[in-house]
Every structure is written in C-alpha cells, then in structure tokens.
Design a protein around this motif. Sequence first.
Motif, PDB file in Angstrom:
ATOM      1  N   THR A   1      15.645  19.147 -63.141  1.00 26.95           N
ATOM      2  CA  THR A   1      15.820  17.988 -62.287  1.00 26.95           C
ATOM      3  C   THR A   1      16.819  17.051 -62.977  1.00 26.95           C
ATOM      4  O   THR A   1      17.032  17.165 -64.189  1.00 26.95           O
ATOM      5  CB  THR A   1      14.498  17.226 -62.059  1.00 26.95           C
ATOM      6  OG1 THR A   1      13.922  16.924 -63.340  1.00 26.95           O
ATOM      7  CG2 THR A   1      13.523  18.069 -61.246  1.00 26.95           C
ATOM      8  N   ALA A   2      17.425  16.172 -62.206  1.00 28.15           N
ATOM      9  CA  ALA A   2      18.417  15.253 -62.775  1.00 28.15           C
ATOM     10  C   ALA A   2      17.764  13.918 -63.081  1.00 28.15           C
ATOM     11  O   ALA A   2      16.849  13.484 -62.378  1.00 28.15           O
ATOM     12  CB  ALA A   2      19.563  15.060 -61.797  1.00 28.15           C
ATOM     13  N   ARG A   3      18.208  13.292 -64.153  1.00 31.51           N
ATOM     14  CA  ARG A   3      17.710  11.956 -64.502  1.00 31.51           C
ATOM     15  C   ARG A   3      18.880  11.113 -64.992  1.00 31.51           C
ATOM     16  O   ARG A   3      19.678  11.560 -65.816  1.00 31.51           O
ATOM     17  CB  ARG A   3      16.675  12.092 -65.619  1.00 31.51           C
ATOM     18  CG  ARG A   3      16.023  10.775 -65.990  1.00 31.51           C
ATOM     19  CD  ARG A   3      14.832  11.022 -66.863  1.00 31.51           C
ATOM     20  NE  ARG A   3      15.203  11.118 -68.270  1.00 31.51           N
ATOM     21  CZ  ARG A   3      14.349  11.428 -69.248  1.00 31.51           C
ATOM     22  NH1 ARG A   3      13.106  11.716 -68.983  1.00 31.51           N
ATOM     23  NH2 ARG A   3      14.764  11.469 -70.497  1.00 31.51           N
ATOM     24  N   ARG A   4      18.978   9.926 -64.447  1.00 30.93           N
ATOM     25  CA  ARG A   4      20.069   9.039 -64.860  1.00 30.93           C
ATOM     26  C   ARG A   4      19.561   8.109 -65.962  1.00 30.93           C
ATOM     27  O   ARG A   4      18.451   7.602 -65.874  1.00 30.93           O
ATOM     28  CB  ARG A   4      20.532   8.233 -63.644  1.00 30.93           C
ATOM     29  CG  ARG A   4      21.849   7.639 -63.869  1.00 30.93           C
ATOM     30  CD  ARG A   4      22.740   7.401 -62.698  1.00 30.93           C
ATOM     31  NE  ARG A   4      23.697   8.468 -62.408  1.00 30.93           N
ATOM     32  CZ  ARG A   4      24.634   8.887 -63.243  1.00 30.93           C
ATOM     33  NH1 ARG A   4      24.764   8.386 -64.440  1.00 30.93           N
ATOM     34  NH2 ARG A   4      25.457   9.834 -62.881  1.00 30.93           N
ATOM     35  N   SER A   5      20.316   7.971 -67.033  1.00 32.25           N
ATOM     36  CA  SER A   5      19.919   7.053 -68.105  1.00 32.25           C
ATOM     37  C   SER A   5      21.148   6.286 -68.565  1.00 32.25           C
ATOM     38  O   SER A   5      22.260   6.563 -68.116  1.00 32.25           O
ATOM     39  CB  SER A   5      19.327   7.839 -69.275  1.00 32.25           C
ATOM     40  OG  SER A   5      20.384   8.371 -70.055  1.00 32.25           O
ATOM     41  N   ASP A   6      20.921   5.341 -69.486  1.00 30.34           N
ATOM     42  CA  ASP A   6      22.054   4.572 -70.015  1.00 30.34           C
ATOM     43  C   ASP A   6      23.052   5.485 -70.720  1.00 30.34           C
ATOM     44  O   ASP A   6      24.246   5.203 -70.780  1.00 30.34           O
ATOM     45  CB  ASP A   6      21.561   3.509 -71.002  1.00 30.34           C
ATOM     46  CG  ASP A   6      20.787   2.409 -70.275  1.00 30.34           C
ATOM     47  OD1 ASP A   6      20.919   2.335 -69.029  1.00 30.34           O
ATOM     48  OD2 ASP A   6      20.055   1.651 -70.935  1.00 30.34           O
ATOM     49  N   ALA A   7      22.537   6.612 -71.256  1.00 32.38           N
ATOM     50  CA  ALA A   7      23.399   7.534 -71.989  1.00 32.38           C
ATOM     51  C   ALA A   7      24.152   8.473 -71.056  1.00 32.38           C
ATOM     52  O   ALA A   7      24.905   9.326 -71.503  1.00 32.38           O
ATOM     53  CB  ALA A   7      22.564   8.342 -72.979  1.00 32.38           C
ATOM     54  N   GLY A   8      23.917   8.346 -69.746  1.00 33.53           N
ATOM     55  CA  GLY A   8      24.592   9.219 -68.791  1.00 33.53           C
ATOM     56  C   GLY A   8      23.604  10.137 -68.100  1.00 33.53           C
ATOM     57  O   GLY A   8      22.395  10.054 -68.323  1.00 33.53           O
ATOM     58  N   LEU A   9      24.109  11.024 -67.259  1.00 33.25           N
ATOM     59  CA  LEU A   9      23.254  11.943 -66.503  1.00 33.25           C
ATOM     60  C   LEU A   9      22.576  12.947 -67.439  1.00 33.25           C
ATOM     61  O   LEU A   9      23.197  13.455 -68.371  1.00 33.25           O
ATOM     62  CB  LEU A   9      24.106  12.681 -65.472  1.00 33.25           C
ATOM     63  CG  LEU A   9      23.359  13.545 -64.457  1.00 33.25           C
ATOM     64  CD1 LEU A   9      22.570  12.674 -63.485  1.00 33.25           C
ATOM     65  CD2 LEU A   9      24.328  14.437 -63.690  1.00 33.25           C
ATOM     66  N   GLN A  10      21.288  13.219 -67.183  1.00 31.43           N
ATOM     67  CA  GLN A  10      20.553  14.184 -67.997  1.00 31.43           C
ATOM     68  C   GLN A  10      19.902  15.242 -67.126  1.00 31.43           C
ATOM     69  O   GLN A  10      19.576  14.987 -65.974  1.00 31.43           O
ATOM     70  CB  GLN A  10      19.479  13.462 -68.817  1.00 31.43           C
ATOM     71  CG  GLN A  10      20.087  12.478 -69.810  1.00 31.43           C
ATOM     72  CD  GLN A  10      19.066  11.599 -70.511  1.00 31.43           C
ATOM     73  OE1 GLN A  10      17.927  11.493 -70.071  1.00 31.43           O
ATOM     74  NE2 GLN A  10      19.487  10.977 -71.598  1.00 31.43           N
ATOM     75  N   LEU A  11      19.724  16.436 -67.691  1.00 33.85           N
ATOM     76  CA  LEU A  11      18.999  17.510 -67.021  1.00 33.85           C
ATOM     77  C   LEU A  11      17.641  17.652 -67.690  1.00 33.85           C
ATOM     78  O   LEU A  11      17.553  17.698 -68.923  1.00 33.85           O
ATOM     79  CB  LEU A  11      19.765  18.832 -67.113  1.00 33.85           C
ATOM     80  CG  LEU A  11      21.060  18.940 -66.320  1.00 33.85           C
ATOM     81  CD1 LEU A  11      21.746  20.280 -66.608  1.00 33.85           C
ATOM     82  CD2 LEU A  11      20.797  18.806 -64.823  1.00 33.85           C
ATOM     83  N   VAL A  12      16.585  17.728 -66.883  1.00 34.52           N
ATOM     84  CA  VAL A  12      15.232  17.803 -67.416  1.00 34.52           C
ATOM     85  C   VAL A  12      14.584  19.098 -66.952  1.00 34.52           C
ATOM     86  O   VAL A  12      14.643  19.454 -65.769  1.00 34.52           O
ATOM     87  CB  VAL A  12      14.381  16.601 -66.938  1.00 34.52           C
ATOM     88  CG1 VAL A  12      12.979  16.655 -67.553  1.00 34.52           C
ATOM     89  CG2 VAL A  12      15.072  15.290 -67.284  1.00 34.52           C
ATOM     90  N   SER A  13      13.979  19.852 -67.896  1.00 34.15           N
ATOM     91  CA  SER A  13      13.233  21.062 -67.560  1.00 34.15           C
ATOM     92  C   SER A  13      11.973  21.055 -68.421  1.00 34.15           C
ATOM     93  O   SER A  13      12.038  21.280 -69.626  1.00 34.15           O
ATOM     94  CB  SER A  13      14.094  22.296 -67.848  1.00 34.15           C
ATOM     95  OG  SER A  13      13.366  23.469 -67.569  1.00 34.15           O
ATOM     96  N   GLY A  14      10.834  20.758 -67.812  1.00 38.89           N
ATOM     97  CA  GLY A  14       9.597  20.629 -68.585  1.00 38.89           C
ATOM     98  C   GLY A  14       9.739  19.499 -69.587  1.00 38.89           C
ATOM     99  O   GLY A  14      10.096  18.380 -69.219  1.00 38.89           O
ATOM    100  N   ASP A  15       9.505  19.815 -70.894  1.00 35.30           N
ATOM    101  CA  ASP A  15       9.615  18.788 -71.944  1.00 35.30           C
ATOM    102  C   ASP A  15      11.044  18.655 -72.473  1.00 35.30           C
ATOM    103  O   ASP A  15      11.321  17.806 -73.314  1.00 35.30           O
ATOM    104  CB  ASP A  15       8.694  19.143 -73.128  1.00 35.30           C
ATOM    105  CG  ASP A  15       7.223  19.045 -72.731  1.00 35.30           C
ATOM    106  OD1 ASP A  15       6.917  18.273 -71.797  1.00 35.30           O
ATOM    107  OD2 ASP A  15       6.398  19.746 -73.343  1.00 35.30           O
ATOM    108  N   ASP A  16      11.911  19.518 -72.004  1.00 36.98           N
ATOM    109  CA  ASP A  16      13.270  19.536 -72.547  1.00 36.98           C
ATOM    110  C   ASP A  16      14.194  18.620 -71.742  1.00 36.98           C
ATOM    111  O   ASP A  16      14.219  18.663 -70.519  1.00 36.98           O
ATOM    112  CB  ASP A  16      13.835  20.957 -72.534  1.00 36.98           C
ATOM    113  CG  ASP A  16      12.985  21.908 -73.356  1.00 36.98           C
ATOM    114  OD1 ASP A  16      12.449  21.465 -74.391  1.00 36.98           O
ATOM    115  OD2 ASP A  16      12.847  23.077 -72.960  1.00 36.98           O
TER     116      ASP A  16
END
Lengths: 105, 241
Positions: free
Chosen positions: B176-191
Amino acid sequence: MRHRRLLVPTAALWLATAPFAFGQIAEDRIEGDVIHHVLPKDRIPAIDEPQLVLARDAVEFMRDDEPVIGVVGPDGQARCYSAWQLDLHEIVNDRFGDQPYMVTW
Amino acid sequence: MYSRTKGADTFGVSGKLWREALVMYDRETDTLWSQIDGRAIRGDRKGQRLEVYPSVMMTWKEWVKRYPETQVLAKDERARRMTQSVYADYFQDGGKIGVRKSIPELQKETGLASKEKLLGLSHDTDAIGLPFSRLKGHPVVHAQLAERPIVIAFDEAADTARAFWAGTAEAPRTFTARRSDAGLQLVSGDDVYDALTGRRLEGEGPELAPLPSQVSYWYAWYSFFPRTRLWSPEAGAVKKR
C-alpha cells in the motif's frame, strides 16, 4: 473499369519511387526506419572525465526543481546528474570503481 | 543508463536520430547504438545489446532529501547559468515531436496526448507502459511483467515513477502507499520502503529490487516497443489486440 483499377496503383507506385529515380533524396534507413543525419558527430560533446562534487558544494548551483537522473553504485554511493546540464552533453561516460557505466539523455 | 563493458570503451553522440531518439556510437568500433533499447543497429557490434543500469529521475530537492551524501556532476559556467532545459520550448509545444510534425495515427490508437510522459518497462519479450496521466490518483499499482509480479510507485509530487519486482509468481507481495514528510513510501506488512529508491526504512523484509525502467515520452518508447501493453486503471496492462 478495368483500366481504372490498374491505373491507380501504378500512379501511386510511380509517385512513391519518383524522387529516388531522379536522385533527389537519398534516404538512409535502418530496419525500415529513416536514420536522420542531424548534426556532425560529437557536435554535442559527451562528457568523458566527469568531475563530481559533494552535495554541500552543489547546493550553490543546483535548484530545487531541477530534474536529476539518480543512480546508486554497488557500494551504496549515490550520484546524480542534472537533466538540464545533460541537454548540453547527452552522454556521460562514468564509473563506480571498476564498473563503467554511461548516463544517456 | 547503461553499463559499459569493462575496458576503455566510451560512447559519443553520433548526431543522428533514429525512431525519434538519440543514436550513440562507441569510439572503439564506431558502431551505432540506439538509446532507448540499447541495441547496436549498425556496425561491427550490430545485434549486441547494452545492459541497463537502474536509475531514477526526480527533482534535485527530492533526491538530496533521500541521499544527503550524494555526489553531483560539477557544472561549468554555461551549465551554472541555466534555469531550465534548453529544450523547454520544445517540451511545451505539443505539436512538435522529434523530427516529425505529428503522429496522429498512433495518437488515435493510444488516446494519449503527444507529449505525455510514460514509465516504460521491458523484460525478456514483454513490455508495459504506464502513462503518467492515467497514474494520477494511483500511487501504487500491481501488475505482471514477463509473468512475474511487479509493483509500480507513482509519486505525483516528484513527477516520477519507479517499478520493483514484487516477490515471485508463487509468492507475490502486495503493497500500500503511504505519504510522509520523507516522500512516498511503500508498505507491506511491517516493512516500509522508500517508494522511489526501494530502500528499506523499517522492518526485516528484503530490499526492493528496482526494474530497469525509463521515463520517456510515450511515442519514443512506443516506437521501440510497439507491442507495449498500455496500462489503465480499469483494465490493468492488457495484451495488444
């Protein structure tokens, strides 16, 4: 009717081949597609011995919205090349240690 | 971006255009190479192909945020004075394409505007294109390339996209995608991963392996990979005809 059917393709063929028959156009093709000779070789000079600086020294000449091509070497070293600057050179011949690579734009 | 063979081989700009793209030459044999697919098209090395080295495009601001220790190509005086691309007018003129005026047939076929950017991916004999206009609102896309699962991250703010292998056919990974201050992130489980570099930021999972990809104008990609499957949100990447 029969004549018309014959005439049309013949005319089309003549029109398509005429410029070559008269030697007006020498089209150079590779795999059926024209290769256009636009500039002399090396008129756009590739960079062969790229000088690299650290990010803190690049701040004065890089702009926030400037597009860069970024690459990370086998040892984790990050390196980037301004796309605006690459407009002037198109190619940079560079290396990470003994691994040569080139940036193309 | 390509690996070069180890040794003295360097490449220069031939001054020729083929299929609307740069043609390079190698200084050892004078062989001509096409830029988009890295293939030798004329000369002693005809038929050989360069190995793609993974790279990514983004703005300087986004890059230096991720890699504060980055090295940067030094600029001469002329490059320092530049505040935009020398081709800015060309980029903004939708009617001019390479050396041709227009390509209406292809446009009709693809439904894409003439200067539309696309993320192009190829592996073995398969190729996918993801037009940026269609990626809007889809920061993470799952697809298949050469029958292997892949994930594509589209960072609208950075105006760039990147693709990674997503596990195996037997055990695909989903993100799933997550937006943060550090930029776009990809999330898979705990990773948690940086979506543009694939670096792991949290968790114990494997690093993401980037696919060789290119952000280019769609027509340039298309002329080299005419069998490209174009992705759309509704249908995914479908086979051509």
